[in-house]
Design an enzyme around this catalytic site. Structure first.
Site, PDB file in Angstrom:
ATOM      1  N   ASP A   1     -18.710  19.387  12.581  1.00 18.31           N
ATOM      2  CA  ASP A   1     -20.164  19.417  12.656  1.00 18.31           C
ATOM      3  C   ASP A   1     -20.567  19.139  14.088  1.00 18.31           C
ATOM      4  O   ASP A   1     -19.723  18.780  14.917  1.00 18.31           O
ATOM      5  CB  ASP A   1     -20.791  18.387  11.707  1.00 18.31           C
ATOM      6  CG  ASP A   1     -20.291  16.983  11.974  1.00 18.31           C
ATOM      7  OD1 ASP A   1     -20.995  16.225  12.660  1.00 18.31           O
ATOM      8  OD2 ASP A   1     -19.187  16.629  11.511  1.00 18.31           O
TER       9      ASP A   1
ATOM     10  N   ARG B   1     -13.266  21.816   5.321  1.00 24.47           N
ATOM     11  CA  ARG B   1     -12.601  20.681   5.961  1.00 24.47           C
ATOM     12  C   ARG B   1     -11.248  20.399   5.326  1.00 24.47           C
ATOM     13  O   ARG B   1     -10.333  19.922   5.987  1.00 24.47           O
ATOM     14  CB  ARG B   1     -13.498  19.440   5.882  1.00 24.47           C
ATOM     15  CG  ARG B   1     -14.722  19.537   6.776  1.00 24.47           C
ATOM     16  CD  ARG B   1     -15.437  18.204   6.912  1.00 24.47           C
ATOM     17  NE  ARG B   1     -16.094  17.769   5.697  1.00 24.47           N
ATOM     18  CZ  ARG B   1     -17.315  18.159   5.325  1.00 24.47           C
ATOM     19  NH1 ARG B   1     -17.998  19.024   6.073  1.00 24.47           N
ATOM     20  NH2 ARG B   1     -17.857  17.704   4.219  1.00 24.47           N
TER      21      ARG B   1
ATOM     22  N   SER C   1     -11.183  15.434  11.277  1.00 21.07           N
ATOM     23  CA  SER C   1     -12.417  16.146  11.595  1.00 21.07           C
ATOM     24  C   SER C   1     -13.260  15.279  12.510  1.00 21.07           C
ATOM     25  O   SER C   1     -13.100  14.060  12.563  1.00 21.07           O
ATOM     26  CB  SER C   1     -13.188  16.482  10.324  1.00 21.07           C
ATOM     27  OG  SER C   1     -13.458  15.306   9.582  1.00 21.07           O
TER      28      SER C   1
ATOM     29  N   GLY D   1      -7.195  12.245   7.312  1.00 19.52           N
ATOM     30  CA  GLY D   1      -7.912  11.233   6.547  1.00 19.52           C
ATOM     31  C   GLY D   1      -7.846  11.488   5.060  1.00 19.52           C
ATOM     32  O   GLY D   1      -7.638  10.572   4.259  1.00 19.52           O
TER      33      GLY D   1
ATOM     34  N   ARG E   1      -2.737   4.139  -4.894  1.00 20.60           N
ATOM     35  CA  ARG E   1      -4.183   4.301  -4.762  1.00 20.60           C
ATOM     36  C   ARG E   1      -4.591   5.749  -4.477  1.00 20.60           C
ATOM     37  O   ARG E   1      -5.644   6.005  -3.896  1.00 20.60           O
ATOM     38  CB  ARG E   1      -4.734   3.387  -3.666  1.00 20.60           C
ATOM     39  CG  ARG E   1      -4.477   1.912  -3.912  1.00 20.60           C
ATOM     40  CD  ARG E   1      -5.166   1.046  -2.897  1.00 20.60           C
ATOM     41  NE  ARG E   1      -4.874  -0.372  -3.136  1.00 20.60           N
ATOM     42  CZ  ARG E   1      -5.690  -1.359  -2.854  1.00 20.60           C
ATOM     43  NH1 ARG E   1      -6.873  -1.116  -2.328  1.00 20.60           N
ATOM     44  NH2 ARG E   1      -5.347  -2.611  -3.088  1.00 20.60           N
TER      45      ARG E   1
ATOM     46  N   ARG F   1      -2.679  11.696  14.271  1.00 22.65           N
ATOM     47  CA  ARG F   1      -3.866  11.843  13.422  1.00 22.65           C
ATOM     48  C   ARG F   1      -4.377  13.268  13.554  1.00 22.65           C
ATOM     49  O   ARG F   1      -4.504  13.802  14.658  1.00 22.65           O
ATOM     50  CB  ARG F   1      -4.952  10.847  13.840  1.00 22.65           C
ATOM     51  CG  ARG F   1      -6.305  11.200  13.251  1.00 22.65           C
ATOM     52  CD  ARG F   1      -7.306  10.076  13.268  1.00 22.65           C
ATOM     53  NE  ARG F   1      -8.672  10.575  13.238  1.00 22.65           N
ATOM     54  CZ  ARG F   1      -9.247  11.170  12.194  1.00 22.65           C
ATOM     55  NH1 ARG F   1      -8.557  11.381  11.082  1.00 22.65           N
ATOM     56  NH2 ARG F   1     -10.495  11.591  12.260  1.00 22.65           N
TER      57      ARG F   1
ATOM     58  N   HIS G   1       0.796  -1.232   0.000  1.00 23.62           N
ATOM     59  CA  HIS G   1       0.000   0.000   0.000  1.00 23.62           C
ATOM     60  C   HIS G   1       0.830   1.285   0.000  1.00 23.62           C
ATOM     61  O   HIS G   1       0.276   2.376  -0.088  1.00 23.62           O
ATOM     62  CB  HIS G   1      -0.928   0.016   1.218  1.00 23.62           C
ATOM     63  CG  HIS G   1      -1.709  -1.255   1.370  1.00 23.62           C
ATOM     64  ND1 HIS G   1      -1.312  -2.279   2.201  1.00 23.62           N
ATOM     65  CD2 HIS G   1      -2.844  -1.677   0.764  1.00 23.62           C
ATOM     66  CE1 HIS G   1      -2.172  -3.285   2.121  1.00 23.62           C
ATOM     67  NE2 HIS G   1      -3.114  -2.946   1.250  1.00 23.62           N
TER      68      HIS G   1
ATOM     69  N   ARG H   1      -5.906  16.850   1.937  1.00 23.14           N
ATOM     70  CA  ARG H   1      -5.492  17.654   3.092  1.00 23.14           C
ATOM     71  C   ARG H   1      -3.997  17.467   3.345  1.00 23.14           C
ATOM     72  O   ARG H   1      -3.298  18.394   3.731  1.00 23.14           O
ATOM     73  CB  ARG H   1      -6.303  17.287   4.321  1.00 23.14           C
ATOM     74  CG  ARG H   1      -6.165  18.308   5.461  1.00 23.14           C
ATOM     75  CD  ARG H   1      -6.967  17.904   6.684  1.00 23.14           C
ATOM     76  NE  ARG H   1      -8.379  17.756   6.368  1.00 23.14           N
ATOM     77  CZ  ARG H   1      -9.227  17.046   7.086  1.00 23.14           C
ATOM     78  NH1 ARG H   1      -8.807  16.374   8.145  1.00 23.14           N
ATOM     79  NH2 ARG H   1     -10.495  16.979   6.743  1.00 23.14           N
TER      80      ARG H   1
END
Length: 241
Positions: free
Chosen positions: A211, A224, A91, A21, A44, A88, A5, A25
């Site tokens: 949110d 975001r 959001s 994530g 990917r 990490r 990966h 970003r």
């Protein structure tokens, strides 16, 4: 070397990796904050970059959404690329009126119904913990930059869209807030913390409120991707501590 990966060479990653994530970003952070940033993996479309921040080597790479995805990438970074620290930066949805849109939350623990850790390593508890050392560095970075952090447990969920089957309370999140101290919900940290514990590495999680379950406010996809800069500065600043 490469893994199934990640296509980076040995030494391409810094000891500390910031992990949003969204791979876009990661690209934004690399282009906005890092010096001499170079793309080191793009398998990917999961973009990873390495550069320097105020002279300190640092990498940033997307994790994708959910525990299986961050579970794969973080494990390979720790195990095969000698990464020591993963922070990490993501959001989250707020479970309390105290955590408003764009506030930054530092995870004290990740509470989950997931069986990720049980399957991966036989760990049967429903909370995983971040690195005390990394959290201390993040606090120091935030204090030095005058950025306020909200601290508390976060709910790490496998499910984004919950279907009401008539048995679960529509405000299930209030129980998680009131009984488990969860101030927000996201979908990755439980697995990240579990991997770090198994491999003897360090992990932490900063999230920006995107949110709210309390007010139903929500940010846009553009916000975001590019507007969570306070969280990014805290994470980057921790490399200097």
């Amino acid at each position: 070397m490469s893994t199934p990966h990640i296509c980076a060479a040995q030494g391409d990653f810094a000891k500390t990796v910031l992990m949003p994530g969204d791979p876009l970003r990661a690209k934004f952070i690399a282009e906005t904050f890092l010096e001499d940033a170079r793309l080191v993996t793009d398998v990917r479309g999961m973009l990873g970059y390495t550069g320097t921040y105020h002279g300190k080597p640092v990498s940033v790479m997307g994790s994708g959404m959910g525990m299986p995805s961050i579970g794969i990438y973080s494990y390979e970074l720790y195990k095969f690329y000698d990464v020591e620290n993963i922070i990490r930066i993501g959001s989250a949805g707020s479970y309390t009126e105290k955590a408003k849109l764009f506030d930054v939350v530092l995870a004290a623990g990740a509470v989950s119904e997931s069986n990720y850790a049980a399957v991966q390593s036989g760990y049967a508890e429903h909370i995983t913990m971040p690195s005390t050392e990394l959290n201390a560095r993040l606090r120091a970075s935030a204090q030095r930059q005058g950025i306020e952090l909200i601290e508390g447990n976060i709910h790490s969920s496998d499910v984004f869209y919950r279907q009401d089957d008539g048995n679960q309370h529509p405000n299930y999140w209030e129980k998680l807030r009131d009984e488990q101290g969860c101030v927000a919900v996201e979908m990755e940290s439980f697995a990240l913390f579990a991997n770090a514990a198994v491999l003897g590495k360090n992990a932490a999680c900063l999230v920006t409120i995107s949110d709210s379950f309390v007010t139903t406010e929500i940010t846009t996809p553009e916000q975001r991707q590019t507007s969570f800069t306070q969280m990014m500065k805290v994470a980057l600043g921790s490399v200097e501590e």
